[in-house]
Each structure stands twice: as C-alpha cells, then as structure tokens.
Design a protein around this motif. Structure first.
Motif, PDB file in Angstrom:
ATOM      1  N   PHE A  74       0.812  -1.230   0.000  1.00  0.00           N
ATOM      2  CA  PHE A  74       0.000   0.000   0.000  1.00  0.00           C
ATOM      3  C   PHE A  74       0.838   1.270   0.000  1.00  0.00           C
ATOM      4  CE2 PHE A  74       0.846  -0.116   4.475  1.00  0.00           C
ATOM      5  CZ  PHE A  74       0.566   1.135   4.996  1.00  0.00           C
ATOM      6  N   MET A  75       2.013   1.256   0.613  1.00  0.00           N
ATOM      7  CA  MET A  75       2.838   2.465   0.642  1.00  0.00           C
ATOM      8  C   MET A  75       3.543   2.723  -0.692  1.00  0.00           C
ATOM      9  SD  MET A  75       4.509   2.710   4.381  1.00  0.00           S
ATOM     10  CE  MET A  75       3.532   3.104   5.822  1.00  0.00           C
ATOM     11  N   ASP A  76       3.478   1.738  -1.583  1.00  0.00           N
ATOM     12  CA  ASP A  76       4.030   1.894  -2.933  1.00  0.00           C
ATOM     13  C   ASP A  76       2.908   2.051  -3.959  1.00  0.00           C
ATOM     14  OD1 ASP A  76       6.634   1.571  -1.971  1.00  0.00           O
ATOM     15  OD2 ASP A  76       6.538  -0.606  -2.178  1.00  0.00           O
ATOM     16  N   GLU A  79      -2.113  -2.485  -2.919  1.00  0.00           N
ATOM     17  CA  GLU A  79      -3.327  -2.794  -2.164  1.00  0.00           C
ATOM     18  C   GLU A  79      -3.119  -3.243  -0.726  1.00  0.00           C
ATOM     19  OE1 GLU A  79      -6.326  -5.306  -4.054  1.00  0.00           O
ATOM     20  OE2 GLU A  79      -5.072  -5.239  -5.843  1.00  0.00           O
ATOM     21  N   TYR A  80      -2.030  -3.933  -0.428  1.00  0.00           N
ATOM     22  CA  TYR A  80      -1.944  -4.684   0.822  1.00  0.00           C
ATOM     23  C   TYR A  80      -0.995  -4.055   1.835  1.00  0.00           C
ATOM     24  CZ  TYR A  80      -3.910  -7.915  -2.545  1.00  0.00           C
ATOM     25  OH  TYR A  80      -4.679  -8.475  -3.530  1.00  0.00           O
ATOM     26  N   ARG A 119       2.555  -6.938  10.440  1.00  0.00           N
ATOM     27  CA  ARG A 119       2.489  -7.157   8.996  1.00  0.00           C
ATOM     28  C   ARG A 119       3.033  -8.520   8.575  1.00  0.00           C
ATOM     29  NH1 ARG A 119       7.295  -3.055   7.004  1.00  0.00           N
ATOM     30  NH2 ARG A 119       9.025  -4.279   7.847  1.00  0.00           N
ATOM     31  N   SER A 120       3.835  -9.150   9.449  1.00  0.00           N
ATOM     32  CA  SER A 120       4.449 -10.444   9.122  1.00  0.00           C
ATOM     33  C   SER A 120       4.096 -11.521  10.148  1.00  0.00           C
ATOM     34  CB  SER A 120       5.963 -10.291   9.005  1.00  0.00           C
ATOM     35  OG  SER A 120       6.504  -9.788  10.217  1.00  0.00           O
ATOM     36  N   TYR A 121       2.973 -11.322  10.817  1.00  0.00           N
ATOM     37  CA  TYR A 121       2.431 -12.328  11.742  1.00  0.00           C
ATOM     38  C   TYR A 121       3.396 -12.669  12.883  1.00  0.00           C
ATOM     39  CZ  TYR A 121      -1.103 -12.539   8.178  1.00  0.00           C
ATOM     40  OH  TYR A 121      -2.084 -12.170   7.293  1.00  0.00           O
ATOM     41  N   HIS A 122       4.181 -11.674  13.299  1.00  0.00           N
ATOM     42  CA  HIS A 122       5.083 -11.784  14.455  1.00  0.00           C
ATOM     43  C   HIS A 122       6.099 -12.915  14.322  1.00  0.00           C
ATOM     44  CE1 HIS A 122       2.691  -8.686  16.337  1.00  0.00           C
ATOM     45  NE2 HIS A 122       1.626  -9.357  15.959  1.00  0.00           N
ATOM     46  N   PRO A 152      -3.982   0.884   6.494  1.00  0.00           N
ATOM     47  CA  PRO A 152      -5.356   1.161   6.079  1.00  0.00           C
ATOM     48  C   PRO A 152      -6.366   0.585   7.081  1.00  0.00           C
ATOM     49  CG  PRO A 152      -4.269  -0.380   4.546  1.00  0.00           C
ATOM     50  CD  PRO A 152      -3.292  -0.033   5.595  1.00  0.00           C
ATOM     51  N   PHE A 153      -7.504   1.200   7.134  1.00  0.00           N
ATOM     52  CA  PHE A 153      -8.478   0.891   8.171  1.00  0.00           C
ATOM     53  C   PHE A 153      -9.015  -0.534   8.098  1.00  0.00           C
ATOM     54  CE2 PHE A 153      -8.877   5.551   7.505  1.00  0.00           C
ATOM     55  CZ  PHE A 153      -8.260   5.925   8.693  1.00  0.00           C
ATOM     56  N   ASN A 154      -9.121  -1.090   6.915  1.00  0.00           N
ATOM     57  CA  ASN A 154      -9.674  -2.446   6.780  1.00  0.00           C
ATOM     58  C   ASN A 154      -8.665  -3.526   7.180  1.00  0.00           C
ATOM     59  OD1 ASN A 154      -8.058  -1.927   4.531  1.00  0.00           O
ATOM     60  ND2 ASN A 154      -9.252  -3.235   3.187  1.00  0.00           N
ATOM     61  N   SER A 155      -7.372  -3.200   7.196  1.00  0.00           N
ATOM     62  CA  SER A 155      -6.330  -4.151   7.594  1.00  0.00           C
ATOM     63  C   SER A 155      -5.099  -3.344   8.008  1.00  0.00           C
ATOM     64  CB  SER A 155      -5.982  -5.074   6.420  1.00  0.00           C
ATOM     65  OG  SER A 155      -4.980  -5.986   6.786  1.00  0.00           O
ATOM     66  N   PRO A 156      -5.105  -2.807   9.230  1.00  0.00           N
ATOM     67  CA  PRO A 156      -4.019  -1.912   9.655  1.00  0.00           C
ATOM     68  C   PRO A 156      -2.629  -2.549   9.544  1.00  0.00           C
ATOM     69  CG  PRO A 156      -5.820  -1.862  11.230  1.00  0.00           C
ATOM     70  CD  PRO A 156      -6.111  -2.980  10.271  1.00  0.00           C
ATOM     71  N   HIS A 157      -1.676  -1.711   9.188  1.00  0.00           N
ATOM     72  CA  HIS A 157      -0.281  -2.131   9.051  1.00  0.00           C
ATOM     73  C   HIS A 157       0.274  -2.614  10.386  1.00  0.00           C
ATOM     74  CE1 HIS A 157       3.483  -2.348   6.939  1.00  0.00           C
ATOM     75  NE2 HIS A 157       4.071  -1.456   7.697  1.00  0.00           N
ATOM     76  N   GLY A 158      -0.195  -2.029  11.471  1.00  0.00           N
ATOM     77  CA  GLY A 158       0.183  -2.477  12.804  1.00  0.00           C
ATOM     78  C   GLY A 158       1.507  -1.924  13.286  1.00  0.00           C
ATOM     79  N   ALA A 159       2.034  -2.540  14.357  1.00  0.00           N
ATOM     80  CA  ALA A 159       3.334  -2.177  14.916  1.00  0.00           C
ATOM     81  C   ALA A 159       4.364  -3.138  14.342  1.00  0.00           C
ATOM     82  CB  ALA A 159       3.307  -2.273  16.430  1.00  0.00           C
ATOM     83  N   ASN A 160       5.508  -2.595  13.962  1.00  0.00           N
ATOM     84  CA  ASN A 160       6.502  -3.437  13.295  1.00  0.00           C
ATOM     85  C   ASN A 160       7.912  -3.055  13.702  1.00  0.00           C
ATOM     86  OD1 ASN A 160       4.728  -4.974  11.294  1.00  0.00           O
ATOM     87  ND2 ASN A 160       4.115  -2.846  10.989  1.00  0.00           N
ATOM     88  N   LYS A 161       8.721  -4.078  13.891  1.00  0.00           N
ATOM     89  CA  LYS A 161      10.142  -3.904  14.186  1.00  0.00           C
ATOM     90  C   LYS A 161      10.905  -4.722  13.158  1.00  0.00           C
ATOM     91  CE  LYS A 161      13.130  -3.855  18.204  1.00  0.00           C
ATOM     92  NZ  LYS A 161      13.168  -4.215  19.628  1.00  0.00           N
TER      93      LYS A 161
END
Length: 184
Positions: A74-76, A79-80, A119-122, A152-161
């Motif tokens: 999505f940042m590029d 969609e995802y 974004r990568s299921y931890h 995005p609201f339907n599937s937030p990017h979340g917190a990521n390290k």
C-alpha cells in the motif's frame, strides 16, 4: 432535539478524544534509533577477504516476507499492508533462502527482515535467516521500529520492528550501525 444534539456532541467528543490519544501515542512513542551503535557480531570464520580475488556480493530486499508475485504494498501505491498469511511468510522465506543458496554469494546484505511485526504475523525472520545461513558470519541491526499504524483501516499495518542483516563467508571483526540524517 436538545438531547439528540447533546448525545451527538458526546459521541463527537469521544471520537476526538480517541484520535488525540492515538496521535499523542504515536508522537510520544517515536524515537530515533541510536547512532554509532556497536553491534554484536557472530563471526564463525577467521578467514580474511582475499586480495585480488573475485567476491560475489548479494543485496536482497526481503520485503518482510510478503512479496510474492501477486503482492503489492500500500505504501508503494498497491493494495496490501500485511503479508497474505503466516504460511506465505514462511514460504517466501524458504524461497529467499533457496535463492541465496543458489547464488552462493560471499557477502549477503538483507533488508526489511522483520523481528516482530503485525504485517508479518510476528514471525522472527532474523532468527530464521540466522538459522538457515548458520555457515556464515553475521551481524544484524534494527532500522525500523514503528508504533501501531491504524492504516489502512480495513487491515491496519500495525506495529513493526524490522532490520538489516549482513552475512559473510569471511570473518567480521566489528560492526557499527549508523543513523543517516532524515528530514523531520
């Protein structure tokens, strides 16, 4: 009518309070990663880089394990915001390791390797790469540690390290993580 306006005002006030609290959380949680950070090196080889020899160097943006042929971020403009599934992350990691082994590079630089991410299921991708490439000396560093992004609201990017990793068939004496300047 007065009661309806009052209730509407309360709802709007609550929504604004939540938005302000979230913005405060994002601003207060933000910090730059330390500059001139000495990194821990896992050097399993004492071999020096040979002089006057050809060395194969590989750079690989792993894209947090999401990028299969039908993925668009999505940042590029895509969609995802997250990998399609935990299984896809593992499949993409196995494919990346197979590509790395086939190329048989002397030095490998990996980017966008998640340590812990919505974004990568931890999945701790750094550990998985380190295990898969255990014949190499290695060093890793965090270069991205974000607060929970509700977009995005339907599937937030979340917190990521996430971070970067370097692998070498040669010994690594030391490593230093530098923070390059950014615009505020």
């Amino acid at each position: 009518m007065k009661k309806t306006l009052k209730n509407f005002g309360i709802v709007i006030g609550m929504v604004l309070a939540v938005l302000i609290a979230y913005l405060l959380y994002v601003v207060l949680d933000y910090s730059r990663i330390e500059d001139n950070q000495t990194l821990e090196v896992n050097s399993i080889s004492e071999k020096a880089v040979p002089v006057d020899a050809h060395i194969r160097v590989m750079s690989f943006n792993f894209g947090f394990g999401a990028y299969s042929s039908d993925y668009s971020f999505f940042m590029d403009g895509g969609e995802y915001s997250r990998a399609f599934s935990e299984e896809d992350v593992h499949k993409n990691l196995a494919s990346a390791v197979a590509d790395i082994e086939e190329i048989d590079a002397d030095i490998i630089a990996l980017q966008e390797v998640d340590i812990d991410g919505t974004r990568s299921y931890h999945i701790d991708q750094m550990k998985l790469f380190a295990d898969a490439l255990s014949d190499y000396s290695s060093v890793s560093a965090v270069n991205y540690d974000s607060s929970y992004l509700f977009y995005p609201f339907n599937s937030p990017h979340g917190a990521n390290k996430s971070g970067i990793m370097t692998f070498s068939k040669y010994g690594i004496d030391s490593a230093l993580r530098r923070s390059l300047p950014i615009e505020e």
